[in-house]
Design a protein around this motif. Structure first.
Motif, short mmCIF file in Angstrom:
data_model
loop_
_atom_site.label_atom_id
_atom_site.label_comp_id
_atom_site.label_asym_id
_atom_site.label_seq_id
_atom_site.Cartn_x
_atom_site.Cartn_y
_atom_site.Cartn_z
N ASP A 125 0.86 -1.18 0.00
CA ASP A 125 0.00 0.00 0.00
C ASP A 125 0.90 1.24 0.00
O ASP A 125 1.41 1.65 1.05
N PRO A 126 1.12 1.85 -1.17
CA PRO A 126 2.06 2.98 -1.23
C PRO A 126 1.71 4.10 -0.25
O PRO A 126 2.61 4.82 0.22
N GLU A 127 0.43 4.25 0.09
CA GLU A 127 0.05 5.32 1.03
C GLU A 127 0.76 5.17 2.38
O GLU A 127 1.03 6.14 3.06
N LEU A 128 1.07 3.93 2.76
CA LEU A 128 1.75 3.70 4.04
C LEU A 128 3.22 4.07 4.00
O LEU A 128 3.90 4.06 5.02
N THR A 129 3.73 4.37 2.80
CA THR A 129 5.15 4.73 2.69
C THR A 129 5.35 6.24 2.53
O THR A 129 6.48 6.71 2.42
N LEU A 130 4.25 6.99 2.52
CA LEU A 130 4.38 8.44 2.31
C LEU A 130 5.26 9.08 3.38
O LEU A 130 5.94 10.06 3.14
N GLY A 131 5.22 8.51 4.59
CA GLY A 131 5.98 9.09 5.70
C GLY A 131 7.36 8.47 5.90
O GLY A 131 8.06 8.80 6.85
N LEU A 132 7.75 7.55 5.02
CA LEU A 132 9.10 6.95 5.15
C LEU A 132 10.11 8.09 4.96
O LEU A 132 10.12 8.74 3.92
N PRO A 133 10.94 8.36 6.00
CA PRO A 133 11.84 9.51 5.90
C PRO A 133 12.69 9.46 4.62
O PRO A 133 13.04 8.36 4.15
N VAL A 134 13.01 10.63 4.09
CA VAL A 134 13.73 10.69 2.82
C VAL A 134 15.06 9.94 2.89
O VAL A 134 15.41 9.18 1.97
N THR A 135 15.80 10.09 3.98
CA THR A 135 17.10 9.41 4.07
C THR A 135 16.92 7.89 3.99
O THR A 135 17.68 7.20 3.31
N MET A 136 15.89 7.38 4.68
CA MET A 136 15.65 5.94 4.62
C MET A 136 15.11 5.51 3.27
O MET A 136 15.39 4.41 2.79
N SER A 137 14.33 6.38 2.65
CA SER A 137 13.81 6.06 1.31
C SER A 137 14.98 5.86 0.36
O SER A 137 14.98 4.94 -0.47
N VAL A 138 15.98 6.73 0.48
CA VAL A 138 17.15 6.66 -0.41
C VAL A 138 17.95 5.39 -0.15
O VAL A 138 18.25 4.62 -1.06
N THR A 139 18.31 5.14 1.11
CA THR A 139 19.17 3.98 1.38
C THR A 139 18.42 2.67 1.14
O THR A 139 18.97 1.72 0.61
N SER A 140 17.14 2.65 1.49
CA SER A 140 16.35 1.45 1.28
C SER A 140 16.16 1.21 -0.22
O SER A 140 16.20 0.07 -0.70
N GLY A 141 15.98 2.30 -0.98
CA GLY A 141 15.86 2.18 -2.44
C GLY A 141 17.14 1.64 -3.05
O GLY A 141 17.10 0.80 -3.96
N LEU A 142 18.29 2.09 -2.55
CA LEU A 142 19.57 1.58 -3.07
C LEU A 142 19.78 0.13 -2.65
O LEU A 142 20.36 -0.67 -3.39
N ASN A 143 19.28 -0.23 -1.48
CA ASN A 143 19.30 -1.63 -1.03
C ASN A 143 18.53 -2.50 -2.05
O ASN A 143 19.00 -3.57 -2.47
N ALA A 144 17.38 -2.00 -2.48
CA ALA A 144 16.58 -2.74 -3.47
C ALA A 144 17.33 -2.84 -4.80
O ALA A 144 17.41 -3.91 -5.41
N ILE A 145 17.92 -1.73 -5.24
CA ILE A 145 18.66 -1.73 -6.51
C ILE A 145 19.79 -2.75 -6.46
O ILE A 145 20.10 -3.42 -7.45
N ALA A 146 20.39 -2.92 -5.29
CA ALA A 146 21.49 -3.90 -5.14
C ALA A 146 21.01 -5.32 -5.44
O ALA A 146 21.75 -6.12 -6.05
N HIS A 147 19.79 -5.66 -5.02
CA HIS A 147 19.28 -7.02 -5.31
C HIS A 147 19.21 -7.22 -6.83
O HIS A 147 19.59 -8.26 -7.36
N ALA A 148 18.70 -6.19 -7.52
CA ALA A 148 18.52 -6.29 -8.97
C ALA A 148 19.87 -6.31 -9.68
O ALA A 148 20.08 -7.11 -10.61
N ALA A 149 20.78 -5.44 -9.25
CA ALA A 149 22.07 -5.34 -9.93
C ALA A 149 22.82 -6.66 -9.85
O ALA A 149 23.36 -7.15 -10.85
N GLU A 150 22.82 -7.29 -8.67
CA GLU A 150 23.52 -8.58 -8.55
C GLU A 150 22.77 -9.69 -9.27
O GLU A 150 23.37 -10.68 -9.70
N GLY A 151 21.45 -9.50 -9.41
CA GLY A 151 20.66 -10.50 -10.12
C GLY A 151 21.06 -10.62 -11.59
O GLY A 151 20.89 -11.66 -12.20
#
Ligand code: NAD
Length: 352
Positions: free
Chosen positions: A153-179
């Motif tokens: 539910d994207p609405e539940l992520t609206l408050g995810l702090p920007v710094t965490m959004s960035v690092t968590s997003g890069l964490n996700a990109i890492a799964h794909a890049a190694e894939g």
């Protein structure tokens, strides 16, 4: 090039959309359950209480002690709490730490899981459990661990702090890049990896400028689902191994460590499998290492391991631990080259 691969999809049910978390009661009933235990970290305890209220008679209580790296003693308390309440499923509301607790409970008791992710970690769609006992983090892989239902539910992520959004997003990109270069890669996982990286590349700059932008939040969570699915399907290599070592043995923060290491590990491997890494250059520009480095810098990611309190002596030990056991990686690894890669990541140098 001829193709040869095996493919195993996941049986998990995925619901995605703004407001989708309102379906949680129906999801509990669809699993033939009547007594849900809502899980969260202490930080999200109020959200867990609200969710339990929303579930009404379908919820038997909350357990709000989920902790990073899934300590076994917390899991044991949660299992006892669930048994005392007669819970027949868990609803894990939160990031990878809360999902990890639900998975650890399922590994022990087979309890069914509904996950409502609020970060981009991707754990909700993997059969992988990392847990910690006496300071040692071990990993278990089993279909029993995969959650049955995931409600994005994207609405539940609206408050995810920007710094965490960035690092968590890069964490996700890492799964794909190694894939992209996994020994057991398959065409579907590659498609998901490329689409997932592209979605996050497009979404993160908008989220920084406008954290409550619904479209960007939706796109980022969609990317996180795809990248997490890649992680769940295929073998990870050098990048995940080093991050596991740094997190497990030096207690560096999970998503931030992935964010710092990503340009360096991908840059290290890029020279030997250029054709497999070409999508990274196409999405981020430059060489794979430099493209990811410049993107991480542009979105305000932490850039250097030294900022996590690691010393150069720690790098010696980390290089030793990360090269002790063999594992799949496109470029052969040895202690000296990994030590040098860690040095660059420690100082925050731009990779070649
Ligand atoms: P996290 O779950 O530890 O969350 C960090 C903090 O942010 C917590 O306090 C959490 O409550 C809070 N938070 C989460 N969502 C929020 C939101 N929307 N708004 C405000 N605060 C919010 O962090 P993470 O990076 O999601 O997960 C890290 C853990 O997940 C690690 O233990 C890692 O090993 C594990 N993990 C496992 C897998 C797997 O497949 N097994 C994959 C990725 C991560």
């Amino acid at each position: 090039m001829t193709l040869a691969f095996s493919y195993q999809g996941s049986s998990a049910r995925i619901l995605f959309g703004n407001g989708a978390s309102a379906e949680v009661g129906k999801a509990v009933e669809d699993l033939q359950c009547r007594r849900a235990l809502v899980l969260s970290t202490p930080h999200q305890a109020a959200d867990a209480e609200r969710l339990a209220k929303r579930l009404g008679p379908l919820a038997v209580g909350t357990f709000t002690e989920a902790t990073m790296h899934t300590p076994v003693e917390v899991t044991e308390r949660a299992v006892a709490h669930a048994a005392a309440l007669g819970a027949d499923c868990v609803v894990s509301l939160g990031g990878g730490s809360t999902t990890g607790l639900g998975k650890a409970m399922a590994w022990r008791t087979d309890i069914q899981q509904i996950v409502i992710p609020t970060t981009y970690a991707g754990s909700e769609v993997t059969p992988i459990l990392g847990q910690t006992e006496d300071g040692i983090k071990t990993t278990i892989r089993s279909p029993k661990i995969t959650p049955e239902v995931v409600i994005y539910d994207p609405e539940l992520t609206l408050g995810l702090p920007v710094t965490m959004s960035v690092t968590s997003g890069l964490n996700a990109i890492a799964h794909a890049a190694e894939g992209l270069y996994a020994p057991d890669r398959n065409p579907i996982a590659t498609l998901m990896a490329i689409e997932g990286m592209r979605a996050l590349k497009e979404a993160l700059p908008t989220i920084i400028a406008s954290p409550r932008d619904g479209e960007a939040r939706s796109k980022a969570l969609y990317g996180a689902w795809l990248c997490g699915t890649v992680l769940g399907q295929i073998t990870m290599s050098l990048h995940h191994k080093i991050c596991h070592t740094l997190g497990g043995s030096f207690d560096t923060p999970h998503a931030e460590t992935h964010a710092v290491m990503l340009p360096h590990t991908i840059g290290f491997n890029a020279s030997v499998v250029p054709e497999l890494m070409a999508p990274i250059s196409a999405i981020f520009g430059g060489t794979p290492g430099q493209g990811l480095y410049d993107f991480a810098q542009a979105v305000g990611s932490p850039m250097a391991l030294k900022d996590f309190g690691l010393t150069e002596a720690d790098l010696d030990r980390a290089a030793e631990i990360a090269t002790k056991n063999p594992y799949a990686n496109p470029r052969p690894i040895d202690r000296a080259s990994i030590r040098s890669l860690l040095q660059d990541a420690w100082s925050g140098a731009r990779p070649p």
